[in-house]
Motif scaffolding. Sequence first.
Motif, PDB file in Angstrom:
ATOM      1  N   TYR A  39      -0.302   3.546  -2.752  1.00 36.53           N
ATOM      2  CA  TYR A  39      -1.132   4.890  -2.406  1.00 36.53           C
ATOM      3  C   TYR A  39      -0.344   6.216  -2.361  1.00 36.53           C
ATOM      4  CZ  TYR A  39      -5.289   2.451  -0.486  1.00 36.53           C
ATOM      5  OH  TYR A  39      -6.272   1.596  -0.578  1.00 36.53           O
ATOM      6  N   ARG A  40       1.031   5.912  -2.191  1.00 37.93           N
ATOM      7  CA  ARG A  40       1.971   7.135  -1.774  1.00 37.93           C
ATOM      8  C   ARG A  40       3.166   7.525  -2.739  1.00 37.93           C
ATOM      9  NH1 ARG A  40       1.176   5.827   3.508  1.00 37.93           N
ATOM     10  NH2 ARG A  40       3.555   5.799   3.997  1.00 37.93           N
ATOM     11  N   THR A  69     -10.830   9.438  -3.606  1.00 36.39           N
ATOM     12  CA  THR A  69      -9.746   9.999  -4.494  1.00 36.39           C
ATOM     13  C   THR A  69     -10.046  11.509  -4.378  1.00 36.39           C
ATOM     14  OG1 THR A  69     -11.131   9.965  -6.607  1.00 36.39           O
ATOM     15  CG2 THR A  69     -10.047   7.926  -6.137  1.00 36.39           C
ATOM     16  N   THR A  79      -3.941   6.927   4.792  1.00 37.31           N
ATOM     17  CA  THR A  79      -2.860   5.950   4.227  1.00 37.31           C
ATOM     18  C   THR A  79      -2.139   6.853   2.894  1.00 37.31           C
ATOM     19  OG1 THR A  79      -3.923   4.354   5.261  1.00 37.31           O
ATOM     20  CG2 THR A  79      -2.319   4.011   3.449  1.00 37.31           C
ATOM     21  N   ALA A  80      -3.297   7.238   2.242  1.00 32.59           N
ATOM     22  CA  ALA A  80      -2.855   7.994   0.731  1.00 32.59           C
ATOM     23  C   ALA A  80      -1.872   9.174   1.321  1.00 32.59           C
ATOM     24  CB  ALA A  80      -3.920   8.133   0.067  1.00 32.59           C
ATOM     25  N   ASP A 111     -13.064   6.973 -12.860  1.00 33.53           N
ATOM     26  CA  ASP A 111     -12.080   6.210 -11.738  1.00 33.53           C
ATOM     27  C   ASP A 111     -11.887   7.205 -10.742  1.00 33.53           C
ATOM     28  OD1 ASP A 111     -10.897   8.264 -13.336  1.00 33.53           O
ATOM     29  OD2 ASP A 111      -9.235   6.892 -13.610  1.00 33.53           O
ATOM     30  N   GLU A 112     -12.948   8.154 -10.426  1.00 37.45           N
ATOM     31  CA  GLU A 112     -12.855   9.086  -9.074  1.00 37.45           C
ATOM     32  C   GLU A 112     -14.219   8.573  -8.395  1.00 37.45           C
ATOM     33  OE1 GLU A 112     -11.140  12.972 -10.210  1.00 37.45           O
ATOM     34  OE2 GLU A 112     -12.782  12.892 -11.661  1.00 37.45           O
ATOM     35  N   TYR A 128      -7.213   1.064  -4.858  1.00 35.01           N
ATOM     36  CA  TYR A 128      -6.901   2.352  -5.222  1.00 35.01           C
ATOM     37  C   TYR A 128      -5.553   2.418  -5.727  1.00 35.01           C
ATOM     38  CZ  TYR A 128     -11.296   4.271  -3.058  1.00 35.01           C
ATOM     39  OH  TYR A 128     -12.508   4.264  -2.839  1.00 35.01           O
ATOM     40  N   VAL A 149      -8.359  12.687  -1.266  1.00 33.71           N
ATOM     41  CA  VAL A 149      -6.828  12.518  -1.336  1.00 33.71           C
ATOM     42  C   VAL A 149      -6.371  13.671  -2.246  1.00 33.71           C
ATOM     43  CG1 VAL A 149      -4.874  11.163  -2.101  1.00 33.71           C
ATOM     44  CG2 VAL A 149      -6.858  10.048  -0.862  1.00 33.71           C
ATOM     45  N   GLU A 150      -7.024  13.774  -3.209  1.00 29.75           N
ATOM     46  CA  GLU A 150      -6.221  15.117  -4.062  1.00 29.75           C
ATOM     47  C   GLU A 150      -6.236  16.413  -3.244  1.00 29.75           C
ATOM     48  OE1 GLU A 150      -4.716  15.784  -6.828  1.00 29.75           O
ATOM     49  OE2 GLU A 150      -4.476  13.592  -7.113  1.00 29.75           O
ATOM     50  N   PHE A 194      -2.068   4.811  -8.256  1.00 29.49           N
ATOM     51  CA  PHE A 194      -1.801   6.169  -8.806  1.00 29.49           C
ATOM     52  C   PHE A 194      -1.783   5.572 -10.347  1.00 29.49           C
ATOM     53  CE2 PHE A 194       0.121   7.870  -5.160  1.00 29.49           C
ATOM     54  CZ  PHE A 194      -0.166   9.138  -5.116  1.00 29.49           C
ATOM     55  N   LYS A 195      -2.513   6.964 -11.130  1.00 23.76           N
ATOM     56  CA  LYS A 195      -2.583   7.009 -12.565  1.00 23.76           C
ATOM     57  C   LYS A 195      -1.717   8.160 -12.619  1.00 23.76           C
ATOM     58  CE  LYS A 195      -6.628   4.681 -13.288  1.00 23.76           C
ATOM     59  NZ  LYS A 195      -8.258   4.547 -14.170  1.00 23.76           N
ATOM     60  N   ALA A 212       1.476  12.308 -11.187  1.00 23.49           N
ATOM     61  CA  ALA A 212       0.775  11.139 -10.578  1.00 23.49           C
ATOM     62  C   ALA A 212      -0.557  11.856  -9.743  1.00 23.49           C
ATOM     63  CB  ALA A 212       1.562  10.516  -9.398  1.00 23.49           C
ATOM     64  N   THR A 213      -1.546  10.990  -9.907  1.00 22.75           N
ATOM     65  CA  THR A 213      -2.955  11.376  -9.145  1.00 22.75           C
ATOM     66  C   THR A 213      -3.467  10.090  -8.599  1.00 22.75           C
ATOM     67  OG1 THR A 213      -4.935  12.727  -9.348  1.00 22.75           O
ATOM     68  CG2 THR A 213      -4.059  11.198 -11.206  1.00 22.75           C
ATOM     69  N   PHE A 214      -4.270  10.038  -7.598  1.00 18.02           N
ATOM     70  CA  PHE A 214      -4.721   9.221  -6.699  1.00 18.02           C
ATOM     71  C   PHE A 214      -6.140   8.868  -7.418  1.00 18.02           C
ATOM     72  CE2 PHE A 214      -6.808   7.208  -2.776  1.00 18.02           C
ATOM     73  CZ  PHE A 214      -6.028   6.293  -2.742  1.00 18.02           C
ATOM     74  N   ARG A 215      -6.349   7.574  -7.771  1.00 19.63           N
ATOM     75  CA  ARG A 215      -7.694   7.168  -8.645  1.00 19.63           C
ATOM     76  C   ARG A 215      -7.979   5.707  -8.039  1.00 19.63           C
ATOM     77  NH1 ARG A 215      -9.328  10.563 -13.123  1.00 19.63           N
ATOM     78  NH2 ARG A 215      -8.356  12.476 -12.525  1.00 19.63           N
ATOM     79  N   LEU A 240       0.795  -1.360   0.032  1.00 16.46           N
ATOM     80  CA  LEU A 240       0.223  -0.025   0.061  1.00 16.46           C
ATOM     81  C   LEU A 240       0.792   1.319   0.037  1.00 16.46           C
ATOM     82  CD1 LEU A 240      -3.213  -0.902   1.967  1.00 16.46           C
ATOM     83  CD2 LEU A 240      -2.998  -0.632  -0.248  1.00 16.46           C
TER      84      LEU A 240
END
Lengths: 138, 337
Positions: free
Chosen positions: A18-19, B48, B91-92, B43-44, A131, B51-52, A133-134, A117-120, A14
């Motif tokens: 995630y990061r 998400t 976590t993210a 995908d959102e 979840y 987190v952004e 990154f893309k 990178a963005t979280f998706r 993770l």
Amino acid sequence: MGAHISIPMYQRSLPQRYRLVGEKCGNCGSINFPLKAVCKYCREGREFTPYQLSGRGVLYSYTIIAGGGAPPEFEDYATIKGEYPVGIVQLEEGPRIIAQLIVDNKENIAIGREVEATFRRIYVEEEVIRYGFKFVVK
Amino acid sequence: MAIEILDYDLYIPSLRITDKEYRKGLGQYKARGIKRKAVMEIDEDPLTMAVEAGMRLLRNSTVASSAIDTLVLASTTMPYGEKSNAVTVATALGLKEDLFIGELSSSARGGSEGLLYTANSLVQNRSFSYGLLIAADAPASGIYHQLEHGAGAAAAAVLMGQNGGYLELEDKASFYQELLGVRFKTNNNSHLADLGLNNLREQNLYLIMNRVVSNLLARLSRKAEDYRYVVFPQFDGLLPYRIGRKLGFTDDQIRGGTVAGDLGDVGSASSLIGLIALLKGLDVDDKVLLTSYGSGSIGEAISFRTCRRPEKVIDITGIIDQGREITFVDYLKLRSY
């Protein structure tokens, strides 16, 4: 063929997913991502310290996955989108990683373009949302 | 001990749909005062977006993510009913493992409720220095329902602490009364419902808003004109003006914090985004009144005083203008996913 990753394996990775947490080799100082038992650059280092990657890089290469070629976990995604881009991203810190790309128009994808990178949501399997990154093509 | 807002940021998804597209594709459009709205990609989801928003805040903040003691996540559309949603966000964002976490999910007042929840946790725990509040929401309803036509998507993040902030939380007033049949969602349905009692909806909202605003102004010995700006609930783009005028506020006081006309109804996130939108116009000692309403019904009014002029300017209209417009058919595809 799918790219099934079990929940225990997913859970262990993770911080990477995630990061974008990589590892710095104690022997040569190179940044490894994804994590390795032995440094992929010097092939000697076995001691690592966590290293936060910036998520910035450039597009090294890419392809377009057509609906019929999508792995099963991306079938719904491919059905809605018709096709979707996947790229090899050269991160600022050195590692090259494979990830889905986000772009308004596929004509705007080109090798060398800056990406971030963005979280998706990546996919849903057994009702569990995976979840990660893309990369947005700038 | 003064609790202040130290930093803020937001995330607005890049897709837009306009009222014209609805009329062209569906033959009707019922959201009042909303010309366009933000739409999530497939995908959102609220996590998400949360987190952004959190990443954008922390990326430029002088406060390290490891220094944050509490995280509050507010959303009426959390992906999981049971299984912590905020843990995914924590976590993210790389927040510390002994973080105190709260999740608020039962009403659109979650943003302002989260402000008070975060402030309380900072006051009650002397070892706590910083609290992060994130509200992220994407309400949904049936395609012919007026609630759906206005339903947008966005997230806002606010960092709270005790010194050096832009806005000091002065006081608050709350009020509840059991009121039925307006904007609700049962556990076995992901869509918002409303019995269509338009007059009752507005009467209920006014009843709660009148009580909390009147009580707060009386307690602080102030009048409506003492406030530079006020944020009212934004279930549509006209509601803030209708409620605000009846309570003695001018359109100039209301306009700065009203964003639903371009963004849509963003549920729990609307009060915080309204607050962020008006920060650019504040001078030291200006007062801001933030209200919120959760159907059922609960309301809050929170009074802020400007401690120092906000440096970070977030051009919400500019962000909305940069979005990509989609057709009604594309919108239906995204909703079906």
